[in-house]
Scaffold this active site. Structure first.
Site, PDB file in Angstrom:
ATOM      1  N   GLY A  55       1.736  10.181   1.823  1.00 11.15           N
ATOM      2  CA  GLY A  55       2.899  10.542   2.637  1.00 11.15           C
ATOM      3  C   GLY A  55       2.421  11.266   3.880  1.00 11.15           C
ATOM      4  CB  CYS A  82      -3.389  10.001   0.111  1.00  9.34           C
ATOM      5  SG  CYS A  82      -3.760  10.572   1.784  1.00  9.34           S
ATOM      6  CE1 TYR A  83       2.592  16.061   1.204  1.00  7.96           C
ATOM      7  CE2 TYR A  83       3.687  14.920  -0.601  1.00  7.96           C
ATOM      8  CZ  TYR A  83       3.618  15.990   0.273  1.00  7.96           C
ATOM      9  OH  TYR A  83       4.557  16.984   0.217  1.00  7.96           O
ATOM     10  CG  HIS A 169      -4.831   5.335   0.700  1.00  6.10           C
ATOM     11  ND1 HIS A 169      -3.502   5.515   0.403  1.00  6.10           N
ATOM     12  CD2 HIS A 169      -5.129   6.241   1.660  1.00  6.10           C
ATOM     13  CE1 HIS A 169      -3.006   6.476   1.148  1.00  6.10           C
ATOM     14  NE2 HIS A 169      -3.979   6.940   1.932  1.00  6.10           N
ATOM     15  CD  GLU A 171      -2.900   2.813  -1.935  1.00  7.29           C
ATOM     16  OE1 GLU A 171      -3.762   3.290  -2.695  1.00  7.29           O
ATOM     17  OE2 GLU A 171      -2.305   3.489  -1.085  1.00  7.29           O
ATOM     18  CB  VAL A 226       9.039 -19.283  -1.613  1.00 11.75           C
ATOM     19  CG1 VAL A 226       8.447 -18.955  -2.979  1.00 11.75           C
ATOM     20  CG2 VAL A 226       8.004 -19.926  -0.714  1.00 11.75           C
ATOM     21  CG  ASP A 227      12.215 -15.583  -1.709  1.00 13.00           C
ATOM     22  OD1 ASP A 227      11.075 -15.763  -2.174  1.00 13.00           O
ATOM     23  OD2 ASP A 227      12.463 -14.761  -0.812  1.00 13.00           O
ATOM     24  CE  LYS A 371       8.171 -15.362   0.002  1.00 11.60           C
ATOM     25  NZ  LYS A 371       9.560 -15.353   0.458  1.00 11.60           N
TER      26      LYS A 371
END
Ligand code: XMP
Length: 513
Positions: A55, A82-83, A169, A171, A226-227, A371
């Site tokens: 954040g 992180c934060y 991070h 991720e 796609v959706d 997605k």
């Protein structure tokens, strides 16, 4: 269906959806919640683990986003990123302050590989750092498990209380072994079994849809994207003939797209036993768009006309019980209904429901999926790859890839050029994030055989991007551009020039309107 759950507690970081996606890639279901919901709401969900996100704030400043510190005694494993790591240290008696040296970018991190978080991680590993504050002193009871040259506390843990924190991070893909670290957290620390799989999602969702819908009638607007295609396939498997799909051919689709969608969902195909209505509304759209060159105006006309056409079809069908919508998880989060991120756009699938269709309830079976997961469900349902891996295509279609006014002839030109460009990209084995041909309204002098021509210039575009908010022009080998150019000028009538758009976003946009 109950799944193991990991909660991403959102403190306003920019990578929060990415954290949730990475956890789901480990086959563990993950949801994003804002820190504002408070500790009780988080614990009421009985998560197997909680991840505090990054954040933009400083944890030690009055009014900074925070949470009841009692959460740290709940016994539920928590990973601060992180934060989130700084907040954990700050609340538990450590020292967080402005770092003497800001760390940003790929950074060599030295880790203690004996700990559960860093199992099978190299002792020195590249991680992505982005912080102005740092943990100057770990909270009592915590052991430092990683450091960098500038950062004495890059990771800490209190194994007894199942509390873990990393300054970097895990991720983002720049953290070379980040996926392994998240895997270590969800399996090694949270003891998840990994019950989030797309094949079981399909089975349980079909069962749930049958219960929800009973013998009711369902209406679904199918765009061929796609959706909506995956949505239609899922409903088709669940309730068959109770489903009616309406596909509007507005004459602004890519080459063969109408045939492809009808081929999959139409009555001749046989793989889906549904009511399928393909509306040929081409002329209506061409008439409405005649002489209109302003892009926003085109978008508005197309949007309004879609409602008209859909409304007419819905009236013919009469009252339906359910309206199906292809809302997916990022739509929910970005509309401010999920995490903490400010409302980026108010997505049409989430906010306003169409009031021109008479229905009782809405079904949104893809609402919790990212997605990549929607594509995986499509594959599980046997949809062809050309539908499942479709690139994004704007609702207003080719109308916004034609500069100036739209005519049937121009649509044909851009369709043919675009099809060639897509074939050449595929043949070269390239995979830009999005690529297409646009028709510039520029006509210029050329020469063909012995004759002078005065024809159009086609612009080719290809971009590389992760989030579609910013993008770079893809570096396409000259040979591929050359092949596409010679095919386009030879095979597409009324084109005598091909240009490549080298502009990134910003300052351009991805579309060329
Ligand atoms: P821009 O051109 O704004 O596009 O950089 C960003 C991404 O959004 C897609 N796009 C749309 N998608 N309806 C959609 O569903 C639209 O009206 C629309 N306009 C742009 C664009 O293709 C790109 O992926």
């Amino acid at each position: 269906m109950e799944h193991e759950l990991v909660i991403v507690l959102d403190f306003g970081g920019q990578y929060n959806q990415l954290i949730a996606r990475r956890v789901r890639e480990c086959n563990v279901y993950c949801e994003i919640m804002s820190y504002r919901v408070g500790m009780e709401a988080v614990l009421a969900k009985h998560p197997k683990g909680i991840i505090f996100t990054g954040g933009p704030n400083s944890a030690y400043v009055d009014g900074a986003p925070s949470i009841d510190p009692a959460i740290f005694s709940s016994g539920i494993p928590i990973l601060g990123i992180c934060y989130g790591s700084q907040l954990m240290m700050h609340l538990l008696g450590g020292k967080v302050c402005h770092a003497p040296e800001r760390e940003y970018g790929k950074t060599q991190v030295h880790v203690d590989t004996q700990t559960a978080m860093f199992r099978e991680v190299h002792p020195s590993t590249v991680c992505w750092m982005s912080h102005n504050d740092y943990i100057a002193q770990a909270a009592p009871g915590f052991t430092i498990t990683a450091h960098t040259d500038n950062c004495p506390v890059a990771a800490v843990e209190n194994v007894e209380k199942s509390l873990y924190a990393v300054q970097f991070h895990p991720e983002v893909l720049h953290t070379a072994e980040g996926t392994q670290m998240l895997h270590n957290f969800v399996y090694g620390v949270c003891r998840c079994a990994g019950d989030w799989k797309m094949d079981s999602f399909v089975d349980t969702t079909i069962a749930a849809l049958r219960t929800q819908i009973g013998d009711g009638k369902v209406l679904c607007a199918l765009s061929g994207g796609v959706d909506s295609s995956v949505l239609a396939a899922l409903l088709a498997k669940a309730v068959g003939k109770q489903l009616t799909c309406v596909f509007v051919d507005h004459g602004l689709l890519r080459k063969n797209e109408m045939e492809e969608v009808c081929g999959v969902f139409g009555p001749e195909n046989g793989s889906f036993d549904i009511n399928f209505i393909c509306v040929n509304a081409r002329q209506r759209y061409y008439d409405k768009l005649a002489g209109v060159s302003e892009p926003e105006r085109k978008r508005k006309i197309i949007g309004e006309e879609f409602i008209r056409v859909f409304e007419e079809e819905a009236k013919k069908i009469g009252k339906v019980d359910f309206l199906a919508q292809g809302t997916i998880y990022p739509d929910v989060v970005e509309s401010g209904l999920g995490g903490e991120s400010t409302v980026i756009k108010s997505h049409h699938n989430v906010g306003g429901l169409p009031d021109y269709v008479d229905f009782k309830e809405i079904v949104e079976p893809l609402r919790n999926l990212f997605k990549d997961e929607v594509r995986q469900v499509g594959r599980e349902l046997g949809l062809p790859e050309y539908i499942v891996s479709r690139q994004p295509f704007p609702g207003p279609g080719l109308a916004i890839r034609i500069i100036g006014d739209v005519t049937e002839e121009k649509v044909k030109i851009v369709q043919d050029a675009d099809a060639i460009w897509r074939e050449e990209i595929a043949r070269a084995g390239l995979a830009p994030s999005q690529y297409y041909a646009a028709l510039t309204n520029l006509r210029s002098v050329g020469v063909m055989g012995d004759e002078r021509t005065y024809d159009y210039a086609i612009a080719l575009r290809a971009v590389t991007t992760i989030d579609f908010m910013t993008a770079e022009a893809t570096q396409i080998p000259w040979e591929v551009l050359g092949n596409a150019t010679s095919r386009i000028v030879n095979e597409v009538k009324h084109v005598n020039r091909v240009l490549y758009d080298c502009t990134g976003k910003p300052p351009a946009t991805i579309e060329f309107e």
